[in-house]
Design a protein around this motif. Sequence first.
Motif, PDB file in Angstrom:
ATOM      1  N   PRO A   1       0.877  -1.379   0.062  1.00 22.39           N
ATOM      2  CA  PRO A   1      -0.067  -0.315   0.225  1.00 22.39           C
ATOM      3  C   PRO A   1       0.336   1.233  -0.237  1.00 22.39           C
ATOM      4  CG  PRO A   1      -0.982  -1.845   1.542  1.00 22.39           C
ATOM      5  CD  PRO A   1       0.778  -2.487   1.105  1.00 22.39           C
ATOM      6  N   PHE A   2       2.055   1.014   0.129  1.00 19.31           N
ATOM      7  CA  PHE A   2       2.768   2.266   1.186  1.00 19.31           C
ATOM      8  C   PHE A   2       3.526   2.364  -0.656  1.00 19.31           C
ATOM      9  CE2 PHE A   2       6.771   4.426   1.579  1.00 19.31           C
ATOM     10  CZ  PHE A   2       6.613   5.805   2.886  1.00 19.31           C
ATOM     11  N   GLY A   3       3.710   2.172  -1.449  1.00 14.50           N
ATOM     12  CA  GLY A   3       3.556   2.735  -3.252  1.00 14.50           C
ATOM     13  C   GLY A   3       2.675   2.151  -3.912  1.00 14.50           C
ATOM     14  N   ALA A   4       2.237   1.951  -4.246  1.00 17.60           N
ATOM     15  CA  ALA A   4       0.988   1.373  -4.872  1.00 17.60           C
ATOM     16  C   ALA A   4       0.336   2.657  -5.346  1.00 17.60           C
ATOM     17  CB  ALA A   4      -0.415   0.691  -4.543  1.00 17.60           C
ATOM     18  N   CYS A   5      -0.119   2.745  -6.313  1.00 16.65           N
ATOM     19  CA  CYS A   5      -0.492   3.957  -6.853  1.00 16.65           C
ATOM     20  C   CYS A   5      -2.346   4.271  -5.955  1.00 16.65           C
ATOM     21  CB  CYS A   5      -1.483   4.097  -7.840  1.00 16.65           C
ATOM     22  SG  CYS A   5      -3.014   4.890  -8.528  1.00 16.65           S
TER      23      CYS A   5
ATOM     24  N   CYS B   1      -5.905   2.786  -8.429  1.00 22.19           N
ATOM     25  CA  CYS B   1      -6.604   1.799  -8.977  1.00 22.19           C
ATOM     26  C   CYS B   1      -5.496   1.232  -7.443  1.00 22.19           C
ATOM     27  CB  CYS B   1      -5.966   1.961 -10.243  1.00 22.19           C
ATOM     28  SG  CYS B   1      -3.669   1.836 -10.025  1.00 22.19           S
ATOM     29  N   GLN B   2      -4.851   1.505  -6.374  1.00 24.18           N
ATOM     30  CA  GLN B   2      -4.606   0.527  -6.092  1.00 24.18           C
ATOM     31  C   GLN B   2      -3.514  -0.704  -6.227  1.00 24.18           C
ATOM     32  OE1 GLN B   2      -5.693   0.764  -2.434  1.00 24.18           O
ATOM     33  NE2 GLN B   2      -6.962   2.828  -3.018  1.00 24.18           N
ATOM     34  N   GLY B   3      -2.150  -0.355  -7.234  1.00 25.93           N
ATOM     35  CA  GLY B   3      -1.773  -1.152  -7.810  1.00 25.93           C
ATOM     36  C   GLY B   3      -1.613  -1.906  -8.419  1.00 25.93           C
TER      37      GLY B   3
ATOM     38  N   ILE C   1     -12.535   1.042 -13.218  1.00 24.43           N
ATOM     39  CA  ILE C   1     -13.492   0.944 -13.651  1.00 24.43           C
ATOM     40  C   ILE C   1     -13.979   2.118 -14.223  1.00 24.43           C
ATOM     41  CG2 ILE C   1     -16.055   0.550 -13.463  1.00 24.43           C
ATOM     42  CD1 ILE C   1     -15.051  -1.811 -12.518  1.00 24.43           C
ATOM     43  N   GLY C   2     -14.102   1.918 -15.993  1.00 23.44           N
ATOM     44  CA  GLY C   2     -14.491   3.523 -16.267  1.00 23.44           C
ATOM     45  C   GLY C   2     -14.989   3.284 -17.645  1.00 23.44           C
ATOM     46  N   ILE C   3     -14.434   4.376 -18.376  1.00 25.96           N
ATOM     47  CA  ILE C   3     -15.372   4.716 -19.561  1.00 25.96           C
ATOM     48  C   ILE C   3     -14.153   3.875 -21.061  1.00 25.96           C
ATOM     49  CG2 ILE C   3     -16.219   6.114 -22.043  1.00 25.96           C
ATOM     50  CD1 ILE C   3     -18.342   5.525 -19.360  1.00 25.96           C
ATOM     51  N   ASP C   4     -14.571   2.965 -21.517  1.00 28.77           N
ATOM     52  CA  ASP C   4     -14.315   1.685 -22.305  1.00 28.77           C
ATOM     53  C   ASP C   4     -13.539   2.303 -23.909  1.00 28.77           C
ATOM     54  OD1 ASP C   4     -11.566  -0.183 -23.712  1.00 28.77           O
ATOM     55  OD2 ASP C   4     -12.664  -1.845 -22.653  1.00 28.77           O
ATOM     56  N   MET C   5     -12.722   3.183 -24.428  1.00 29.05           N
ATOM     57  CA  MET C   5     -12.460   3.198 -25.548  1.00 29.05           C
ATOM     58  C   MET C   5     -12.923   2.726 -26.392  1.00 29.05           C
ATOM     59  SD  MET C   5     -12.565   6.743 -25.422  1.00 29.05           S
ATOM     60  CE  MET C   5     -12.158   8.093 -26.918  1.00 29.05           C
ATOM     61  N   ASN C   6     -12.489   1.433 -26.426  1.00 29.83           N
ATOM     62  CA  ASN C   6     -12.435   0.349 -26.996  1.00 29.83           C
ATOM     63  C   ASN C   6     -13.845  -0.266 -27.381  1.00 29.83           C
ATOM     64  OD1 ASN C   6     -10.306  -0.292 -27.902  1.00 29.83           O
ATOM     65  ND2 ASN C   6      -9.807  -1.466 -25.796  1.00 29.83           N
ATOM     66  N   LEU C   7     -14.781   0.131 -26.600  1.00 30.87           N
ATOM     67  CA  LEU C   7     -16.154  -0.162 -26.477  1.00 30.87           C
ATOM     68  C   LEU C   7     -17.003   1.347 -27.229  1.00 30.87           C
ATOM     69  CD1 LEU C   7     -16.877  -1.712 -23.167  1.00 30.87           C
ATOM     70  CD2 LEU C   7     -16.801  -2.953 -25.543  1.00 30.87           C
ATOM     71  N   VAL C   8     -15.855   2.337 -27.303  1.00 32.03           N
ATOM     72  CA  VAL C   8     -16.736   3.790 -27.566  1.00 32.03           C
ATOM     73  C   VAL C   8     -16.882   3.759 -28.475  1.00 32.03           C
ATOM     74  CG1 VAL C   8     -16.660   6.389 -26.840  1.00 32.03           C
ATOM     75  CG2 VAL C   8     -16.764   5.271 -25.386  1.00 32.03           C
ATOM     76  N   ILE C   9     -15.459   3.265 -29.256  1.00 29.72           N
ATOM     77  CA  ILE C   9     -14.691   2.991 -31.043  1.00 29.72           C
ATOM     78  C   ILE C   9     -14.544   1.979 -31.156  1.00 29.72           C
ATOM     79  CG2 ILE C   9     -13.186   4.352 -32.409  1.00 29.72           C
ATOM     80  CD1 ILE C   9     -12.933   6.961 -29.896  1.00 29.72           C
TER      81      ILE C   9
ATOM     82  N   THR D   1     -10.440   0.022 -17.680  1.00 31.44           N
ATOM     83  CA  THR D   1      -8.928   1.321 -18.683  1.00 31.44           C
ATOM     84  C   THR D   1      -8.020   1.751 -17.736  1.00 31.44           C
ATOM     85  OG1 THR D   1     -10.704   3.318 -17.587  1.00 31.44           O
ATOM     86  CG2 THR D   1     -11.349   2.440 -19.449  1.00 31.44           C
ATOM     87  N   THR D   2      -7.201   1.756 -18.335  1.00 28.66           N
ATOM     88  CA  THR D   2      -5.606   2.435 -17.979  1.00 28.66           C
ATOM     89  C   THR D   2      -6.001   3.399 -17.263  1.00 28.66           C
ATOM     90  OG1 THR D   2      -4.241   1.363 -19.987  1.00 28.66           O
ATOM     91  CG2 THR D   2      -3.313   2.807 -18.346  1.00 28.66           C
ATOM     92  N   CYS D   3      -5.051   3.235 -15.460  1.00 27.47           N
ATOM     93  CA  CYS D   3      -5.421   4.374 -14.695  1.00 27.47           C
ATOM     94  C   CYS D   3      -5.056   5.158 -15.372  1.00 27.47           C
ATOM     95  CB  CYS D   3      -4.892   3.551 -13.604  1.00 27.47           C
ATOM     96  SG  CYS D   3      -4.593   5.173 -11.963  1.00 27.47           S
ATOM     97  N   SER D   4      -5.330   6.531 -14.680  1.00 34.92           N
ATOM     98  CA  SER D   4      -5.470   7.983 -14.855  1.00 34.92           C
ATOM     99  C   SER D   4      -4.673   8.733 -14.351  1.00 34.92           C
ATOM    100  CB  SER D   4      -6.694   8.535 -15.524  1.00 34.92           C
ATOM    101  OG  SER D   4      -7.237   8.854 -14.246  1.00 34.92           O
ATOM    102  N   ALA D   5      -4.619   8.641 -12.962  1.00 34.42           N
ATOM    103  CA  ALA D   5      -3.293   8.657 -12.209  1.00 34.42           C
ATOM    104  C   ALA D   5      -2.043   8.623 -12.237  1.00 34.42           C
ATOM    105  CB  ALA D   5      -3.735   8.252 -10.537  1.00 34.42           C
ATOM    106  N   CYS D   6      -2.049   7.039 -12.655  1.00 32.15           N
ATOM    107  CA  CYS D   6      -0.713   6.210 -12.777  1.00 32.15           C
ATOM    108  C   CYS D   6      -0.209   5.904 -14.205  1.00 32.15           C
ATOM    109  CB  CYS D   6      -0.456   5.082 -11.583  1.00 32.15           C
ATOM    110  SG  CYS D   6      -1.267   3.282 -12.605  1.00 32.15           S
ATOM    111  N   LYS D   7      -1.213   6.104 -14.766  1.00 29.81           N
ATOM    112  CA  LYS D   7      -1.194   5.674 -16.738  1.00 29.81           C
ATOM    113  C   LYS D   7      -0.369   4.386 -16.816  1.00 29.81           C
ATOM    114  CE  LYS D   7      -2.271   9.339 -17.654  1.00 29.81           C
ATOM    115  NZ  LYS D   7      -2.381  10.514 -16.617  1.00 29.81           N
TER     116      LYS D   7
END
Length: 551
Positions: free
Chosen positions: A64-68, A71-73, A78-86, A176-182
Amino acid sequence: FKVSQGDIREKLADSIEVTFKEGENRLVLINADTNEIKDFNKFYECCGIKYEEPEPRFFSFNNPFGACPVCQGFSKTIGIDMNLVIPNLNLSIMDGAIAPFRTAKYSSYSRDLIQNAKQFNIAINIPFKELTPQQVSLIRKGFGSFKGIDKFFEKLEEKTYKMHIRVLLSRYRGYTTCSACKGSRLRREALQVKIGGKSIYDVVKMPIEHSLSFFENLKLSEYDMMVSERVFKEIIKRLTFLNNVGIGYLTLERLSSTLSGGETQRINLATSLGSALVGTLYVLDEPSIGLHPRDNLKLINILKNLRDIGNSVLVVEHDPEMMKHADILIDMGPKAGINGGEIIARGTYDEVLKNPDSITGKYLSGKIKIPVPSERRTDMTKEIEITGAAENNLKNINVNIPLNRFVVITGVSGSGKSTLVHDILYGGIAKYFGMAPSKVGKYDDIKGGQYIDDIEIVDQSPIGKTPRSNPISYIKAFEIIREIFASTHQARARGYKPGYFSFNVPGGRCETCQGDGFIKVEMQFLADIYLECEDCNGTRFKKEIREITYR
């Protein structure tokens, strides 16, 4: 404060120490003449940003000390999946590439996008996949009077109290890929620690062979080298082992669940090599399963290396190449099951070849052969057509698989065979039939699903969902056997139903071991041990059930 000339150093030291302590390890000094301000603190801090002191757990996404923190590492949220949008990247914006904007209700967003596109240099008549990352970013964030895809979904999120909005959003939700840690899985501060201009994520994104080259060519100061020498040598040593077993093309961040069987085997072998044990007996059960003949020689050389450093290597194997390189061959047989269990031949490869009793030797020498068909089925049949397969390392390939044929997909280990068959072919066809496959790979289209009635995948995953499963219960034959025993005169006289002949439910099963046939004894400081049940002697059933016989 007023002090005499001789006491000024001591007085200043005391004052600064008290101030530093009371100021929670912070101190500001102001020059009375120039008003110059100097900040002092005991933290890793620069430009107002406070950094944690680096330590091993700081660079671990499992801690937990090093994880984003977002997304908790896990690297995904869970978010909007661009593969489903396009869903189809080959469509242009003009052709309706953006799925939610195709409906009459939200078509105004599509019109705004098209009207503003020319002003912001966004092509609307080329496939979406040909747009630059900057153009895709603009389409997501918005420009001019076009609000953008992200704002569109944010607006929908405000109306989730409506059922149809929740249903609409669920169509486009996914991991989807975490927006914070990419996707790095680590907290931001960990990525700001760099060696040789690269963060830990930059290093693990590289293929193993490139990572090895990076560490071999890394220049450190004399002090840094002295501190990290042992760790540095160990990193190079382990990467060298991985590279030597032929998986230098893999990245260090690759998920173990996406590795092929051959790749997993070679990583396990590299671990054994890296341990550098001497005087150990290594037992390998068919290590060449899933390996291409090209990779076989690499595997054999690894096993010889283990032998040469002072170990013993025992391999259970069917591969002729492996047998040819063995020092000693032990052939068991003569046949399977109750007709086996004997040592037929023992000796070198040449000695086993000459043994008249060895079936293995006869096949290896060519005395017995499996005939190759003289004719092949060349009739034109219907096909399953896969276009644009691009999962993992697949390079946007098109594949036609003829039906009513015996088709083999081959290639070197790690070339993408399993990805094509499991994730693309099975995943796509299963999705077409309304099933819920665990993973569906990236592809443009799959045609030909209408020519088949169903799809089944047979792989190396264990059968059954519980330890109680056995082959006869898996193929549903046990149900018929239970009914036969329940229909006997003895069973009917005692009122035994078919369920009494099952070891999975109370009734006829042994209640001491709950139908397992063994009892687990938990050891406080040692591994648990399993003992055969004394009541049923491992049969799983009560004595009165075992008394019922058929014929």
